[in-house]
Design a protein around this motif. Structure first.
Motif, PDB file in Angstrom:
ATOM      1  N   VAL A 108      39.131  35.147  48.089  1.00  0.00           N
ATOM      2  CA  VAL A 108      39.213  36.599  49.468  1.00  0.00           C
ATOM      3  C   VAL A 108      39.921  37.835  49.059  1.00  0.00           C
ATOM      4  CG1 VAL A 108      38.107  35.226  51.211  1.00  0.00           C
ATOM      5  CG2 VAL A 108      40.386  35.025  51.860  1.00  0.00           C
ATOM      6  N   TRP A 109      40.939  37.485  48.848  1.00  0.00           N
ATOM      7  CA  TRP A 109      41.826  37.858  48.359  1.00  0.00           C
ATOM      8  C   TRP A 109      41.941  39.174  46.918  1.00  0.00           C
ATOM      9  CZ3 TRP A 109      46.407  37.979  45.010  1.00  0.00           C
ATOM     10  CH2 TRP A 109      46.306  36.554  44.541  1.00  0.00           C
ATOM     11  N   SER A 110      41.604  38.318  46.005  1.00  0.00           N
ATOM     12  CA  SER A 110      41.823  38.591  44.691  1.00  0.00           C
ATOM     13  C   SER A 110      40.396  39.035  44.032  1.00  0.00           C
ATOM     14  CB  SER A 110      42.348  37.719  43.448  1.00  0.00           C
ATOM     15  OG  SER A 110      41.709  36.639  43.681  1.00  0.00           O
ATOM     16  N   LYS A 111      39.292  38.385  44.675  1.00  0.00           N
ATOM     17  CA  LYS A 111      37.974  39.080  44.799  1.00  0.00           C
ATOM     18  C   LYS A 111      37.389  40.745  43.298  1.00  0.00           C
ATOM     19  CE  LYS A 111      34.393  38.022  46.762  1.00  0.00           C
ATOM     20  NZ  LYS A 111      33.768  37.487  47.790  1.00  0.00           N
ATOM     21  N   GLN A 112      38.276  41.419  44.586  1.00  0.00           N
ATOM     22  CA  GLN A 112      37.846  42.272  44.168  1.00  0.00           C
ATOM     23  C   GLN A 112      38.936  43.339  42.790  1.00  0.00           C
ATOM     24  OE1 GLN A 112      35.168  44.194  45.435  1.00  0.00           O
ATOM     25  NE2 GLN A 112      34.952  42.272  47.066  1.00  0.00           N
ATOM     26  N   CYS A 113      39.501  42.438  42.463  1.00  0.00           N
ATOM     27  CA  CYS A 113      41.069  42.830  41.950  1.00  0.00           C
ATOM     28  C   CYS A 113      40.496  42.803  40.518  1.00  0.00           C
ATOM     29  CB  CYS A 113      42.273  41.959  41.570  1.00  0.00           C
ATOM     30  SG  CYS A 113      43.030  42.032  42.870  1.00  0.00           S
ATOM     31  N   THR A 114      40.576  43.411  39.175  1.00  0.00           N
ATOM     32  CA  THR A 114      40.269  43.610  38.014  1.00  0.00           C
ATOM     33  C   THR A 114      41.564  42.571  36.963  1.00  0.00           C
ATOM     34  OG1 THR A 114      42.613  44.860  36.908  1.00  0.00           O
ATOM     35  CG2 THR A 114      40.719  46.452  37.536  1.00  0.00           C
ATOM     36  N   ARG A 115      40.141  41.752  35.965  1.00  0.00           N
ATOM     37  CA  ARG A 115      40.298  41.163  35.084  1.00  0.00           C
ATOM     38  C   ARG A 115      41.604  41.393  34.992  1.00  0.00           C
ATOM     39  NH1 ARG A 115      39.499  36.003  34.622  1.00  0.00           N
ATOM     40  NH2 ARG A 115      40.255  34.805  32.541  1.00  0.00           N
ATOM     41  N   GLN A 116      42.621  42.256  34.916  1.00  0.00           N
ATOM     42  CA  GLN A 116      44.018  42.262  34.343  1.00  0.00           C
ATOM     43  C   GLN A 116      45.123  42.136  35.544  1.00  0.00           C
ATOM     44  OE1 GLN A 116      45.391  42.895  31.007  1.00  0.00           O
ATOM     45  NE2 GLN A 116      47.027  42.466  32.425  1.00  0.00           N
ATOM     46  N   SER A 117      44.510  42.766  36.198  1.00  0.00           N
ATOM     47  CA  SER A 117      45.634  42.448  37.302  1.00  0.00           C
ATOM     48  C   SER A 117      45.748  41.550  38.257  1.00  0.00           C
ATOM     49  CB  SER A 117      45.141  43.433  38.973  1.00  0.00           C
ATOM     50  OG  SER A 117      44.956  44.578  38.422  1.00  0.00           O
ATOM     51  N   LYS A 118      44.673  40.309  38.152  1.00  0.00           N
ATOM     52  CA  LYS A 118      44.074  38.613  38.251  1.00  0.00           C
ATOM     53  C   LYS A 118      45.513  38.188  36.897  1.00  0.00           C
ATOM     54  CE  LYS A 118      39.572  38.514  39.306  1.00  0.00           C
ATOM     55  NZ  LYS A 118      38.197  37.788  39.951  1.00  0.00           N
ATOM     56  N   LYS A 119      45.133  38.727  36.131  1.00  0.00           N
ATOM     57  CA  LYS A 119      46.291  38.032  34.609  1.00  0.00           C
ATOM     58  C   LYS A 119      47.759  38.226  35.842  1.00  0.00           C
ATOM     59  CE  LYS A 119      43.268  38.380  30.821  1.00  0.00           C
ATOM     60  NZ  LYS A 119      43.344  38.315  29.153  1.00  0.00           N
TER      61      LYS A 119
END
Length: 240
Positions: free
Chosen positions: A82-93
């Motif tokens: 729920v809190w990271s699904k909207q983040c970009t791939r780079q942000s998730k990394k």
């Protein structure tokens, strides 16, 4: 006014539809976060009341490291988190390696403090305090080893594109996935056993200890759904 209504209507129509399984996954994901927070808060309060001792720091740091921070690090890439699904791939990394680095360091520090604490007790009491003599401590040690390996090959996974002249990026990513999930599972098993150790019996009730063990099992299952799915995809890519 009419134009605004048409724009809003188009936005609603363009929103991706969610099937029942995605909704179920989101509900379980929220539940997982709630459980992790409940455990972290309870253990923080319990350890605060238990006093400033090496074993207290060991219990608190390992719980926070594995059951809170590493859980969140693993869930970053989960499609329904729920809190990271909207983040970009780079942000998730970036979020993943920060949480993983902090969580791993905290857990390893907790193990190190317990080791030093036992050494000091042995010197003061002149009574032997053998290290890694129980199932809990042995599994915890193996978890720490895999955690350190996971930190190391996490760097190679992060730079897998630049290292492709040595091996395909999927190999680095698969190695990190497998060692990371192994470290997490072993760490959680150590916590599961630890929740029934003497320190916990002294500072919490039977019902709470059983509840913590149940939450540990559920946390592992819900946290690794996405990681196992990714591992399967990596294995398929390796075989192709």
């Amino acid at each position: 006014m009419k134009i605004q209504m048409e724009i809003e209507s188009n936005e609603v129509e363009n929103r991706p539809t969610r099937n029942a399984w995605q909704v179920v996954q989101t509900c379980f994901n929220v539940l997982n976060h709630i459980m992790a927070c409940i455990v972290a808060i309870y253990m923080s309060v319990m350890c605060t009341n238990a006093g400033n001792k090496a074993v207290t720091w060991h219990v608190w740091l390992c719980t926070i490291g594995y059951q809170l921070l590493m859980t969140q690090a693993i869930l970053v890439f989960y499609s329904e988190n729920v809190w990271s699904k909207q983040c970009t791939r780079q942000s998730k990394k970036t979020i993943h390696w920060v949480l993983q680095a902090v969580g791993s360091s905290v857990a390893i520090l907790g193990i190190f403090i317990e080791y030093i604490g036992r050494e000091l007790i042995e010197r003061e009491t002149k009574k032997p305090k053998p290290h890694f003599s129980s199932t809990h401590s042995v599994i915890g040690l193996i978890a720490a080893i895999f955690t350190m390996i996971g930190m190391f090959n996490g760097i190679s996974a992060l730079w897998s594109i630049k290292l492709k002249k040595y091996a395909r990026p999927v190999y680095f990513k698969l190695a990190h996935n497998l060692t990371g999930t192994t470290a997490f599972i072993l760490g959680m098993i150590a916590l599961f056993i630890g929740y029934d150790k003497g320190y916990m019996k002294k500072n919490s009730s039977d019902e709470i200890r059983l509840g913590l063990q149940i939450l540990a099992i559920i946390t592992v299952i819900l946290s690794l759904i996405g990681a196992w799915r990714t591992a399967i995809n990596h294995i398929r890519n390796v075989m192709n």
